[in-house]
Design an enzyme around this catalytic site. Structure first.
Site, PDB file in Angstrom:
ATOM      1  N   GLU A  95       0.854  -1.191   0.000  1.00 21.31           N
ATOM      2  CA  GLU A  95       0.000   0.000   0.000  1.00 21.31           C
ATOM      3  C   GLU A  95       0.882   1.230   0.000  1.00 21.31           C
ATOM      4  OE1 GLU A  95      -2.240  -0.181   3.615  1.00 21.31           O
ATOM      5  OE2 GLU A  95      -3.003  -2.181   3.159  1.00 21.31           O
ATOM      6  N   ASP A 153       0.993  10.365   3.955  1.00 21.66           N
ATOM      7  CA  ASP A 153       1.731  11.259   4.836  1.00 21.66           C
ATOM      8  C   ASP A 153       0.794  12.310   5.435  1.00 21.66           C
ATOM      9  OD1 ASP A 153       3.825  12.325   6.182  1.00 21.66           O
ATOM     10  OD2 ASP A 153       4.739  13.289   4.439  1.00 21.66           O
ATOM     11  N   LYS A 181      10.550   3.687   3.073  1.00 23.24           N
ATOM     12  CA  LYS A 181      10.377   5.134   2.893  1.00 23.24           C
ATOM     13  C   LYS A 181      11.113   5.622   1.648  1.00 23.24           C
ATOM     14  CE  LYS A 181       9.993   7.441   6.801  1.00 23.24           C
ATOM     15  NZ  LYS A 181       9.128   8.435   7.388  1.00 23.24           N
ATOM     16  N   CYS A 190      26.274  42.572  13.326  1.00 25.15           N
ATOM     17  CA  CYS A 190      24.991  42.583  12.613  1.00 25.15           C
ATOM     18  C   CYS A 190      25.171  43.131  11.201  1.00 25.15           C
ATOM     19  CB  CYS A 190      23.976  43.422  13.385  1.00 25.15           C
ATOM     20  SG  CYS A 190      22.405  43.570  12.515  1.00 25.15           S
ATOM     21  N   CYS A 231      23.211  46.660  11.094  1.00 20.93           N
ATOM     22  CA  CYS A 231      23.506  47.864  11.879  1.00 20.93           C
ATOM     23  C   CYS A 231      24.913  47.854  12.487  1.00 20.93           C
ATOM     24  CB  CYS A 231      22.460  48.045  12.982  1.00 20.93           C
ATOM     25  SG  CYS A 231      22.613  46.832  14.311  1.00 20.93           S
ATOM     26  N   CYS A 288      21.224  40.038  17.265  1.00 16.04           N
ATOM     27  CA  CYS A 288      21.675  41.423  17.288  1.00 16.04           C
ATOM     28  C   CYS A 288      20.957  42.092  18.461  1.00 16.04           C
ATOM     29  CB  CYS A 288      21.315  42.125  15.981  1.00 16.04           C
ATOM     30  SG  CYS A 288      21.477  43.924  16.132  1.00 16.04           S
ATOM     31  N   CYS A 304      18.237  48.867  15.256  1.00 15.34           N
ATOM     32  CA  CYS A 304      18.511  48.009  14.095  1.00 15.34           C
ATOM     33  C   CYS A 304      17.270  47.991  13.186  1.00 15.34           C
ATOM     34  CB  CYS A 304      18.857  46.603  14.594  1.00 15.34           C
ATOM     35  SG  CYS A 304      19.229  45.439  13.278  1.00 15.34           S
TER      36      CYS A 304
HETATM   37  S1  IVH Z   1      -0.601   0.318   8.938  1.00  7.31           S
HETATM   38  C1  IVH Z   1       0.217  -1.793  12.873  1.00  7.31           C
HETATM   39  N1  IVH Z   1      -0.755   1.389   6.525  1.00  7.31           N
HETATM   40  O1  IVH Z   1       2.414   5.176   9.186  1.00  7.31           O
HETATM   41  C2  IVH Z   1       0.305  -1.082  11.582  1.00  7.31           C
HETATM   42  N2  IVH Z   1       0.084   2.734   8.310  1.00  7.31           N
HETATM   43  O2  IVH Z   1       4.790   4.460  10.813  1.00  7.31           O
HETATM   44  C3  IVH Z   1      -0.518   0.128  11.583  1.00  7.31           C
HETATM   45  N3  IVH Z   1       0.635   5.037   7.634  1.00  7.31           N
HETATM   46  O3  IVH Z   1       0.983   5.385  12.374  1.00  7.31           O
HETATM   47  C4  IVH Z   1      -0.246   1.042  10.487  1.00  7.31           C
HETATM   48  N4  IVH Z   1       0.055   4.830   5.530  1.00  7.31           N
HETATM   49  O4  IVH Z   1      -0.043   6.777  10.520  1.00  7.31           O
HETATM   50  C5  IVH Z   1      -0.391   1.585   7.817  1.00  7.31           C
HETATM   51  N5  IVH Z   1      -0.993   2.200   4.361  1.00  7.31           N
HETATM   52  C6  IVH Z   1      -0.649   2.408   5.646  1.00  7.31           C
HETATM   53  C7  IVH Z   1      -0.156   3.637   6.118  1.00  7.31           C
HETATM   54  C8  IVH Z   1       0.212   3.764   7.460  1.00  7.31           C
HETATM   55  C9  IVH Z   1       0.523   5.656   6.465  1.00  7.31           C
HETATM   56  C10 IVH Z   1       1.156   5.683   8.863  1.00  7.31           C
HETATM   57  C11 IVH Z   1       0.300   5.493  10.070  1.00  7.31           C
HETATM   58  C12 IVH Z   1       1.177   4.851  11.111  1.00  7.31           C
HETATM   59  C13 IVH Z   1       2.542   5.158  10.594  1.00  7.31           C
HETATM   60  C14 IVH Z   1       3.489   4.072  11.037  1.00  7.31           C
END
Ligand code: IVH
Length: 518
Positions: free
Chosen positions: A108, A112, A307, A401, A404, A419, A425
């Site tokens: 998945e 963010d 990541k 600075c 000034c 400063c 200033c």
């Molecule tokens: S599963 C026990 N799936 O990432 C597992 N988390 O670093 C529960 N997050 O706190 C999380 N996308 O806020 C899961 N497709 C996704 C996610 C996801 C973003 C975030 C989530 C979690 C954090 C963990």
């Protein structure tokens, strides 16, 4: 009769809300929707005994401010182990297959935003709680009810009587840009990135503000005792049927190669998404295998986050300039040879402070790495030493600075230089006045930053008190200011004496006295 009409309107509005926000396939016009909504609101107002916390009318929010109650999670909200390395990801897969044999994974996107746990009882939204420390979080139900993609009542009838579903409250880039543009125009501090904006919005005290912020919610994980599924994939499909927004980017992968291909696809493809993502989450599909693998103290052993690397560019540092803020704080700023990074041209980046510069041993003329980690202002993260000119010398931080000439000082426990010449200033004097007239302080309309600078340069104001001695005639003589705008400004200055004292106090810009303290 009225009860039936209210129920009919709620059902209709729920359905059309779902078609519009979750399925992106509206069937009726906005006008028809608004008309029905108004009828419902009128009926509910006339018959408070028929009110319902999950009525579609709550989507617009209210002005009642709420304190957030702390709630213990019935199922803890764990975090995920994460890695930036494909090798480590392959070790993760190998470790699982060694223990459980050939395994199916669900890949998945890693959204963010800010994590949320929704509890449903008898198909109705009961509670929405932030992650908090994972054990307990804040009850933000009133705010979450305004998020159009969160179902208030579920569709179908085969949902468990009590369950939780976890996901992410997201702020799409379009909402983020709009809000920051508004904040900039109002002289308010900008949100650094959509994640902060989403988290900050969820903690807003008036849900009517939340309702206007354009938040979205994507769900990715169910929690409950005896869920009627044997695997994650099935649970996602069901959640979608019940009316939740579930990403259609999820895929079942059976080999490391398929997972690598998924990652490669989205590392590129994510730039076209309307909301921010920062990686891919790889989860074991089968619940029995998940139980077999178990948990560490903090995270499940059956899932990991890969990541994406922040986008980087290499460019030359032409020079360093220094900005003096209204408090006298000095910020070094890198002037760069323009370079394309994540779709925009970057010319400047923050260098934070002297210590940070010394740590990276940054010198003008160096080739430096610039990164945009979802923040608005790019930062310099390193130097390519192999390209350093032979005659390069360590950078010597300024001692006086730049505006000034006063010798700089460093206060105990603070990274920045200051400063200390508060009264003499120029950028500090002008900065203080600009802060004073901000919307959140005295809210003096018509008087912008440029006009304040003009007033200062022409010797008309030296501190905030001088504003109140200004005469329209003095203003009208300044370049670019006509009589009409001069009059407006004077009226606005006079009017500002009406604001509550807390805003005057905030406007004075005393260190450590922010809006809340004031
Ligand atoms: S599963 C026990 N799936 O990432 C597992 N988390 O670093 C529960 N997050 O706190 C999380 N996308 O806020 C899961 N497709 C996704 C996610 C996801 C973003 C975030 C989530 C979690 C954090 C963990």
């Amino acid at each position: 009769m009225i009860r039936e009409r209210i129920e009919e309107l709620r059902r209709q509005l729920e359905y059309h809300n779902f078609r519009y926000y979750v399925e992106n396939a509206p069937e009726i016009s906005d006008f028809e929707f608004d008309t029905m909504m108004r009828e419902l609101q009128d009926l509910e107002r006339a018959h408070p005994e028929l009110s319902d916390p999950n009525s579609p009318s709550v989507r617009v929010g209210s002005d009642i401010t709420s304190e957030f109650r702390s709630v213990k999670h019935r199922f803890p909200m764990l975090s995920l182990g994460n890695t930036y390395s494909l090798d480590e990801l392959h070790e993760f897969i190998a470790r699982i297959e060694k223990e459980a044999g050939p395994t199916e994974f669900v890949c998945e996107l890693k959204f963010d935003g800010t994590a949320i746990s929704l509890t449903y009882e008898d198909g109705r939204l009961l509670r929405a709680v932030t992650r908090g420390d994972g054990t307990q979080g804040d009850d933000v139900t009133a705010n979450v009810r305004t998020v159009r993609t969160v179902p208030l009542r579920l569709r179908g009838d085969d949902w468990p009587p009590y369950f939780e579903i976890r996901g992410e409250i997201l702020m799409p880039y379009a909402s983020f840009d709009k809000i920051n543009a508004e904040r900039e125009a109002a002289g308010e501090t900008l949100f650094a990135n959509p994640r902060n904006a989403a988290a900050g919005t969820l903690k807003q005290q008036a849900s009517s503000v939340v309702a206007r912020r354009g938040l979205d919610c994507t769900l990715y994980q169910l929690a409950g005792d005896d869920l009627p599924f044997t695997n994650h994939w099935e649970s996602l499909q069901k959640a979608r049927e019940w009316g939740f927004k579930v990403s259609d980017a999820a895929r079942i992968c059976r080999t490391a190669e398929q997972i690598d291909a998924y990652i490669a696809h989205w590392d590129e493809g994510r730039h076209a998404l309307p909301f921010p993502t920062d990686g891919v989450v790889i989860k074991v599909n089968d619940f029995a295998v998940r139980r077999q693998l178990g948990f560490t103290a903090k995270a499940p052993k059956w899932a990991v986050a890969y990541k994406f690397k922040a986008e980087q560019a290499l460019t030359r540092l032409d020079s360093v300039s220094f900005q003096v803020g209204r408090t006298g704080a000095i910020t070094p700023v890198a002037n760069l040879e323009p370079v394309l990074l994540a779709g925009t041209t970057v010319r400047r980046a923050t260098l934070h402070n002297a210590e940070q510069m010394a740590l990276l041993d940054i010198r003008p003329g160096d080739m430096v790495y610039v990164e945009k980690g979802g923040e608005i202002i790019p930062k310099i993260t390193g130097v390519d030493l192999s390209q350093r000119p032979a005659d390069s010398k360590p950078f010597e931080y300024i001692t006086v600075c730049p505006e000034c000439g006063t010798p700089l000082v460093r206060y105990e426990g603070e990274a920045k230089h200051y400063c200390p010449n508060q009264g003499g200033c120029p950028p500090q004097i002008v900065g203080r006045i600009i802060h004073f007239i901000r919307r959140k302080a005295m809210d003096i309309e018509g008087l912008g930053e440029e006009t304040v600078e003009l007033l200062y340069e022409n010797g008309l104001v030296h501190d905030v008190a001088d504003l109140y001695d200004l005469k329209a005639g003095q203003l009208a003589e300044l370049p670019r200011l006509g009589e009409k705008s001069a009059d407006n400004i004077i009226r606005s200055i006079r009017g500002s004496v009406e604001v509550p004292f807390r805003r005057v106090l905030f406007g004075l810009g005393i260190r450590f006295v922010g809006e809340t303290t004031a």
